[in-house]
Design a protein around this motif. Sequence first.
Motif, short mmCIF file in Angstrom:
data_model
loop_
_atom_site.label_atom_id
_atom_site.label_comp_id
_atom_site.label_asym_id
_atom_site.label_seq_id
_atom_site.Cartn_x
_atom_site.Cartn_y
_atom_site.Cartn_z
N LYS A 35 4.11 5.13 -3.11
CA LYS A 35 3.19 4.10 -3.57
C LYS A 35 3.85 3.26 -4.65
N LYS B 270 2.92 0.54 -7.70
CA LYS B 270 1.80 0.08 -8.51
C LYS B 270 2.31 -0.50 -9.82
N SER C 215 4.70 10.44 0.80
CA SER C 215 3.88 9.25 0.54
C SER C 215 4.49 8.50 -0.65
N GLY D 291 0.82 -1.21 0.00
CA GLY D 291 0.00 0.00 0.00
C GLY D 291 0.85 1.25 0.00
N ALA D 292 0.26 2.34 0.49
CA ALA D 292 0.98 3.62 0.56
C ALA D 292 1.80 3.67 1.85
#
Length: 846
Positions: free
Chosen positions: A726, A728, A724, A708-709
């Motif tokens: 992330k 993906k 933050s 996740g973050a």
Amino acid sequence: MSISANREKRAWVVIILTSVLGSDHSPMWVSPRHKQDADLFALGRKRVRKIQVDNGSDDCHTVNMMSTVKPKSFIQELPAKVYLDLETALNDGYWKRMALLCRNGLGKCIFSTHQLLEIEKSSSPARKLLDHFKQHSMEVQVLQKLLRSLQLYDILENIVTNVPVSVLKPTEDIQETFEIGETVHLMIEAEGSPEPTFEWTHNGQPCPGAVSRIFEIRNFSPETEGEYVCHLTQNIGEDTIQVSSPKFHLLMKKAVPKIEVDLEDTFLEYGEEMMLSCKAVGWPKPSFKWYKDCHLLKGYTESTLKITNVDLLVSGSYYCEVSNEVGQKFSRVAPPCFAPDKPKIVRQPQKKSSYGLDDRVDLSFEVTCRYNVDFQCFVNQNMIGDDHLTASKKGDYYCCNLHYILDRDEWEREDRKPFQFCFLAKSPGGVVMSNVVEIQVEINFEPKIFTARNKFALLICNSEYPGNELRTPQLDAEMLARELAMLQFRCFIYSNVTRSEFRSAARLFSEYIQKGDYAVFYFAGHGFHNKGIDYMMPIDTSSKYVYQNGNLRLPPEKIPNMEDCVKSTWISNVIQESKPALLFSIYDACRNLLGHWSNESEVTDTFKIAEGNSYTLYSTSENYGTDEGLTASLLMEKFVKLVRNKVPVPELVQQFREAYSLSRVKKQIPKAEGDLNQRRSLTDPPKPQEMDKDGVLYEWEALASVGGAHRKEMLLGDQKIEASVKCKHTDIIKDKEKTLSKTTWIITNYINISIEFTQEGKPIHVCNIWKKGLTVDLHFNNGDKKSTDLKGKAINYQILDLQKLKEPLKLELTLRYLPEGLVSVQEFDLGWPSVSKQNEHWNCLD
């Protein structure tokens, strides 16, 4: 040719001759006392002459430099990194060949058959072999000779002994005479470390492109006579050493003319041009005389005889005399004949828009000819009886009409393939064929609906080959994966993998396949075909030099090392172990034949017993290459547009081949084969079993997860900034329905890292306090680094080769405000993203 008396140190100079003037010459041997060390091979019109010459003293003196190895030091003194690389290379199939070379006298160790078996049983045969070498105190210079014999030049480059370059073979000047048109190969053998560069000169002038040990002179001629020398240059530290080889004196040999292209029978039509050609070679250059009915034709002294606007007066017997001061030759006698006309097509057969079973097909074919014409007609390559044909004539025009019923029984016998009709018109002057008319039967019936248990696809795309990169493999794989995902295929994409990573990916893929699944395998990259098997080349495929079919008459060729490649049979067998309901393989790679180069034994790796579930599409046929456009390969450019068609796989492939043929691209010819005995389609819906939700599909999503973050505060001066991070997957699927789905459809071995900075809930780039700009440094533990100015909302970075990660991915993030000298550092633990999980102990693959 003189040969010195030093017989303790000797070398071979190999001169390869390709004769175009015949093989009527008696063999040339070296002096009698060296006859036992010389061979002369003759085969057809080619000769290989081996001439032994003596070598001078091979004493070498090293140049004292730091970080070098002495030639006579023992191999245990090699650097640890070089020793480990040597062990890895020998374990890849070379250790036994090195042991056999020692049997032949290159090393002090002579291994018995029992010792070889003991070495082979050990976990690391190379280490065992090297231990034997240590026990026998093998010197580095002996190891270099063994590596040079095995063509392991990558390892040789890392063993630097600073031995000045010297020419081993030949040791004295060579003089030879050659016939015109021969192919001559000059070769030297030299030793020295580091490796020297080579440059050949002809009569003192550099020869363009001649920068290797072997120099090929094609089509030997008076212009290529003269003196050839190879100049070697070596750099040791700041010193440059230059050495020249002995001289090669090449002379032209006088020869009687030889006719290469003789006269052929000629069929003429009135008013056209008659041309007879007789090509010959010889030295001195031959002259030509033409005769008709034994009478000399004055004024015709060229190799080609041309007579325009021919009529019956041209008839007769023609021949050519080719001569020079050495002798003469006569061509065969060619009497020109006047041929009758062959039919000329006036109208091709045309079909109507659609046909059903029991419909009648009416086709017409019309030609014109001055002679009688007979017709034949074929359906699916079978001749149709005369009772279906009617023929008519009007003047010089002939017409044939076909009336044929599309019979259901015949359609079933042909596996419901389209009917293909073709006409043939024959006259005394020749034969012409009509275009093929293909008729697809349209019938209303409810076909059986097939379903898959689950649907998976493995797409491997290699483009970053050293020195031979490709443009489109990754683009092609992503295009195909996008279409397959729309058909609910869960897709693996691996880009730029080595051999071990290739095999690991296939094993991982097979772990997800279960009985009743649909499996698609796609490969894009370099490949070749050898003895019925297709080979896919990983990016770490090495090359080697081999003689074509062991023929020493031909120069060695550089080919891929087959042991480094992955066989199509191996991939198929691994997937078939899971018994899928459908296995559709696509090979988008070259299939050039290497069989005439290979001296490998016959292929023993074969496909498993046919399951009736497989179909394969090749981008090209055997002995053809492939090509790529700017954004896609020629195959994928057409195929990707048809993937979602709701037709069985064989029909899908046929649609692709038809679409491809319309493009009129002749660079490659797609081919398909398979044993699929059910009308299964890529569009068939999946119906997972209940156990799959907590089993293979759960494991898929677990493997697909990228975390996740990750949020952490960073203190820059007295200001708090929230970072933050992330992870993906690359956004390949553009369709809104799929992006909103909770299912992960595509897993890649590369991911995107997105980093955003906020302060008091606002993006940091809009805060006035940092208007002079922030600098961000990214440092990943896999070695990737990036430094950039923060100008937008986020910073994006792509991590490649996730399968290579041996520990969790970590990011050291550094934020700098240079005007005030402020620095803040924070570390983020990103875990095991995507396919890097296969390196965890519970999912380790061999």
